[in-house]
Scaffold this motif. Structure first.
Motif, PDB file in Angstrom:
ATOM      1  N   MET A   1      29.640  31.748  28.115  1.00 58.44           N
ATOM      2  CA  MET A   1      28.221  31.348  27.439  1.00 58.44           C
ATOM      3  C   MET A   1      28.004  31.924  26.059  1.00 58.44           C
ATOM      4  O   MET A   1      28.446  33.247  26.002  1.00 58.44           O
ATOM      5  CB  MET A   1      27.293  31.665  28.586  1.00 58.44           C
ATOM      6  CG  MET A   1      27.303  30.718  29.874  1.00 58.44           C
ATOM      7  SD  MET A   1      25.697  30.784  30.693  1.00 58.44           S
ATOM      8  CE  MET A   1      25.482  32.571  30.823  1.00 58.44           C
ATOM      9  N   LEU A   2      27.279  31.480  25.461  1.00 59.97           N
ATOM     10  CA  LEU A   2      26.602  32.007  24.166  1.00 59.97           C
ATOM     11  C   LEU A   2      25.295  32.478  24.597  1.00 59.97           C
ATOM     12  O   LEU A   2      24.426  31.923  24.322  1.00 59.97           O
ATOM     13  CB  LEU A   2      26.819  31.325  23.081  1.00 59.97           C
ATOM     14  CG  LEU A   2      28.139  31.039  22.578  1.00 59.97           C
ATOM     15  CD1 LEU A   2      27.972  29.709  21.394  1.00 59.97           C
ATOM     16  CD2 LEU A   2      28.770  32.053  21.999  1.00 59.97           C
ATOM     17  N   VAL A   3      25.102  33.895  24.884  1.00 54.89           N
ATOM     18  CA  VAL A   3      23.812  34.485  25.247  1.00 54.89           C
ATOM     19  C   VAL A   3      23.583  35.383  24.340  1.00 54.89           C
ATOM     20  O   VAL A   3      24.450  36.138  23.965  1.00 54.89           O
ATOM     21  CB  VAL A   3      23.792  34.701  26.712  1.00 54.89           C
ATOM     22  CG1 VAL A   3      24.817  35.760  27.077  1.00 54.89           C
ATOM     23  CG2 VAL A   3      22.550  35.173  27.348  1.00 54.89           C
ATOM     24  N   ASP A   4      22.153  35.696  23.995  1.00 55.49           N
ATOM     25  CA  ASP A   4      21.840  36.695  23.298  1.00 55.49           C
ATOM     26  C   ASP A   4      20.826  37.936  24.116  1.00 55.49           C
ATOM     27  O   ASP A   4      20.681  37.544  25.209  1.00 55.49           O
ATOM     28  CB  ASP A   4      20.940  36.204  22.237  1.00 55.49           C
ATOM     29  CG  ASP A   4      19.694  35.474  22.564  1.00 55.49           C
ATOM     30  OD1 ASP A   4      19.016  35.961  23.302  1.00 55.49           O
ATOM     31  OD2 ASP A   4      19.262  34.566  21.636  1.00 55.49           O
ATOM     32  N   THR A   5      20.677  38.923  23.396  1.00 59.34           N
ATOM     33  CA  THR A   5      19.861  39.881  24.235  1.00 59.34           C
ATOM     34  C   THR A   5      18.586  39.532  24.614  1.00 59.34           C
ATOM     35  O   THR A   5      17.993  40.117  25.486  1.00 59.34           O
ATOM     36  CB  THR A   5      19.747  41.343  23.119  1.00 59.34           C
ATOM     37  OG1 THR A   5      19.091  40.649  22.068  1.00 59.34           O
ATOM     38  CG2 THR A   5      21.027  41.604  22.936  1.00 59.34           C
ATOM     39  N   TYR A   6      17.845  38.338  24.235  1.00 59.36           N
ATOM     40  CA  TYR A   6      16.507  37.730  24.607  1.00 59.36           C
ATOM     41  C   TYR A   6      16.860  36.857  25.657  1.00 59.36           C
ATOM     42  O   TYR A   6      15.718  35.943  26.123  1.00 59.36           O
ATOM     43  CB  TYR A   6      15.880  37.210  23.505  1.00 59.36           C
ATOM     44  CG  TYR A   6      15.549  38.268  22.562  1.00 59.36           C
ATOM     45  CD1 TYR A   6      14.406  39.164  22.639  1.00 59.36           C
ATOM     46  CD2 TYR A   6      16.551  38.498  21.323  1.00 59.36           C
ATOM     47  CE1 TYR A   6      14.297  40.303  21.625  1.00 59.36           C
ATOM     48  CE2 TYR A   6      16.180  39.421  20.286  1.00 59.36           C
ATOM     49  CZ  TYR A   6      15.214  40.272  20.655  1.00 59.36           C
ATOM     50  OH  TYR A   6      14.861  41.300  19.623  1.00 59.36           O
ATOM     51  N   GLY A   7      18.070  36.482  26.242  1.00 61.33           N
ATOM     52  CA  GLY A   7      18.274  35.721  27.430  1.00 61.33           C
ATOM     53  C   GLY A   7      18.441  34.366  27.013  1.00 61.33           C
ATOM     54  O   GLY A   7      18.589  33.326  27.825  1.00 61.33           O
ATOM     55  N   ARG A   8      18.334  34.046  25.746  1.00 64.82           N
ATOM     56  CA  ARG A   8      18.567  32.708  25.209  1.00 64.82           C
ATOM     57  C   ARG A   8      20.034  32.220  25.308  1.00 64.82           C
ATOM     58  O   ARG A   8      20.798  33.065  24.900  1.00 64.82           O
ATOM     59  CB  ARG A   8      18.204  32.503  23.805  1.00 64.82           C
ATOM     60  CG  ARG A   8      16.599  32.516  23.799  1.00 64.82           C
ATOM     61  CD  ARG A   8      16.003  32.735  22.378  1.00 64.82           C
ATOM     62  NE  ARG A   8      16.834  33.899  21.585  1.00 64.82           N
ATOM     63  CZ  ARG A   8      16.349  34.357  20.325  1.00 64.82           C
ATOM     64  NH1 ARG A   8      15.248  33.862  19.859  1.00 64.82           N
ATOM     65  NH2 ARG A   8      16.948  35.494  19.927  1.00 64.82           N
ATOM     66  N   VAL A   9      20.334  30.908  25.666  1.00 61.99           N
ATOM     67  CA  VAL A   9      21.650  30.491  25.787  1.00 61.99           C
ATOM     68  C   VAL A   9      21.868  29.335  24.673  1.00 61.99           C
ATOM     69  O   VAL A   9      21.164  28.430  24.818  1.00 61.99           O
ATOM     70  CB  VAL A   9      21.965  29.958  27.201  1.00 61.99           C
ATOM     71  CG1 VAL A   9      23.391  29.641  27.358  1.00 61.99           C
ATOM     72  CG2 VAL A   9      21.679  31.403  28.090  1.00 61.99           C
ATOM     73  N   ALA A  10      22.812  29.527  24.027  1.00 60.59           N
ATOM     74  CA  ALA A  10      23.146  28.520  22.958  1.00 60.59           C
ATOM     75  C   ALA A  10      24.000  27.253  23.509  1.00 60.59           C
ATOM     76  O   ALA A  10      25.118  27.604  23.732  1.00 60.59           O
ATOM     77  CB  ALA A  10      23.892  29.294  21.599  1.00 60.59           C
ATOM     78  N   THR A  11      23.494  26.106  23.527  1.00 58.49           N
ATOM     79  CA  THR A  11      24.490  25.088  23.787  1.00 58.49           C
ATOM     80  C   THR A  11      24.567  24.219  23.095  1.00 58.49           C
ATOM     81  O   THR A  11      25.101  23.026  23.245  1.00 58.49           O
ATOM     82  CB  THR A  11      23.917  24.582  25.353  1.00 58.49           C
ATOM     83  OG1 THR A  11      22.293  23.984  25.061  1.00 58.49           O
ATOM     84  CG2 THR A  11      23.779  25.406  26.684  1.00 58.49           C
ATOM     85  N   ASP A  12      23.699  24.224  21.920  1.00 56.35           N
ATOM     86  CA  ASP A  12      23.748  23.234  20.727  1.00 56.35           C
ATOM     87  C   ASP A  12      24.342  23.676  19.546  1.00 56.35           C
ATOM     88  O   ASP A  12      23.821  24.713  18.747  1.00 56.35           O
ATOM     89  CB  ASP A  12      22.345  22.723  20.491  1.00 56.35           C
ATOM     90  CG  ASP A  12      22.058  21.542  19.647  1.00 56.35           C
ATOM     91  OD1 ASP A  12      22.823  21.467  18.809  1.00 56.35           O
ATOM     92  OD2 ASP A  12      21.022  20.930  19.797  1.00 56.35           O
ATOM     93  N   LEU A  13      25.423  23.093  19.047  1.00 59.88           N
ATOM     94  CA  LEU A  13      26.260  23.468  17.956  1.00 59.88           C
ATOM     95  C   LEU A  13      26.105  22.638  16.795  1.00 59.88           C
ATOM     96  O   LEU A  13      26.185  21.426  17.113  1.00 59.88           O
ATOM     97  CB  LEU A  13      27.622  23.497  18.401  1.00 59.88           C
ATOM     98  CG  LEU A  13      28.587  23.816  17.349  1.00 59.88           C
ATOM     99  CD1 LEU A  13      28.505  25.045  16.432  1.00 59.88           C
ATOM    100  CD2 LEU A  13      30.194  23.628  17.691  1.00 59.88           C
TER     101      LEU A  13
END
Length: 329
Positions: A1-13
């Protein structure tokens, strides 16, 4: 997964395929003098497809949007779309375009596997279009929209930016036209991404102004946050629905807390935000022989460092050095 330190997950490229464009919109670039990326700096078709494959199969990306510049200027576009449509799992594929080339390409793109399009059109008046874009191509855009609809690239979404003193009186007319044509209209607040750094907050037509203008002719009912999800557009049912209109208030009502996007520039740089001033290089790793696992890890590391917000509300905000045409919308 592409996750950041704020818990958001990137699924849209968002994948920029070129920084070049065949319009010169005043809110995006100067009429002349902009230096384009050198061809060797651009990702090749194979490199684009490989990075999309890594994103989809290794990193959990489910939606891929091809952008520019103007992506229809990319000679290998249909082939890129077809190869990405063949991936497993298959991502949803869309395109953001100025629409000029859709009249001749919509059918082929649909056959290649493209699912839908977003087309930029800021005015219904040919003379205003010419003033905004510095090109006399209004009819080509209208024809491109019709071709996209006929090809089944639906829902066809139309993106409009209102400029004070130029086309800010057209909001109700644009919505009436979109409803009649079966397009889904979305207004976008003008953002500080122009190459000439001429954006002024005081000159921006705000979301509230747009909604006030629309309500002079239509009844709008907010869909609310559950219906919106991760989408940047706040949406309203028009006259009770089912037709909708959206407003993307990137400046006055930023949606950073729900952001699920990652961006790839035409020269292979990962950007975690439209307004980021930092990038992470994937092209160099590709061309030095890095494997998919290393590419994926570099992408994860870049995403982990994503900031909490765009910084637009910070008095010290600095506009990115790279313009929208280089970043990809």
């Amino acid at each position: 997964m592409l996750v950041d330190t704020y818990g958001r997950v990137a699924t849209d490229l968002r994948v920029s395929l070129t920084d070049r464009c065949n319009l010169r919109c005043t809110y995006c670039m100067p009429e002349e003098g902009l230096r384009w990326l050198a061809r060797p700096d651009l990702l090749t078709d194979d490199e684009v497809v490989r990075l999309v494959r890594v994103a989809v199969t290794e990193l959990g990306v489910t939606d891929v949007r091809f952008t520019g510049g103007e992506p229809l200027l990319r000679p290998g576009l249909a082939g890129i779309v077809a190869r990405c449509a063949a991936l497993e799992p298959r991502p949803r594929l869309s395109l953001t375009t100025n629409g000029i080339g859709l009249g001749r390409t919509a059918g082929a793109l649909r056959a290649a596997g493209l699912d839908r399009v977003n087309v930029s059109l800021d005015t219904l008046r040919p003379d205003t279009f010419r003033a905004l874009t510095r090109r006399d191509r209004h009819r080509d855009v209208l024809d491109g929209l019709a071709a996209a609809r006929a090809a089944g690239l639906t829902p066809v979404k139309v993106n409009a930016v209102l400029m004070r003193g130029v086309n800010d009186d057209e909001a109700p007319d644009l919505l009436a036209w979109a409803l009649a044509e079966g397009y889904e209209l979305r207004f976008i607040e003008q953002m500080p991404l122009d190459a000439q750094h001429g954006w002024q907050r005081s000159g921006m037509v705000t979301a509230e102004e747009i909604l006030t203008a629309l309500r002079t002719r239509f009844a709008l009912t907010a869909e609310g946050e559950p219906a919106r999800g991760h989408a940047p557009a706040e949406r309203w049912l028009v006259d009770g629905g089912p037709a909708r209109v959206g407003v993307i208030a990137s400046v006055t009502r930023p949606f950073c807390r729900a952001c699920d996007r990652t961006r790839l520039t035409a020269d292979g740089q990962v950007r975690t935000c439209l307004f980021a001033r930092e990038e992470s290089d994937l092209r160099g790793a590709l061309r030095s022989g890095a494997g998919d696992a290393e590419i994926a890890e570099r992408w994860r590391t870049a995403t982990w460092g994503k900031k909490a917000g765009s910084g637009l509300d910070d008095p010290a905000f600095l506009q990115p050095d790279r313009p929208m045409s280089a970043i990809g919308g």
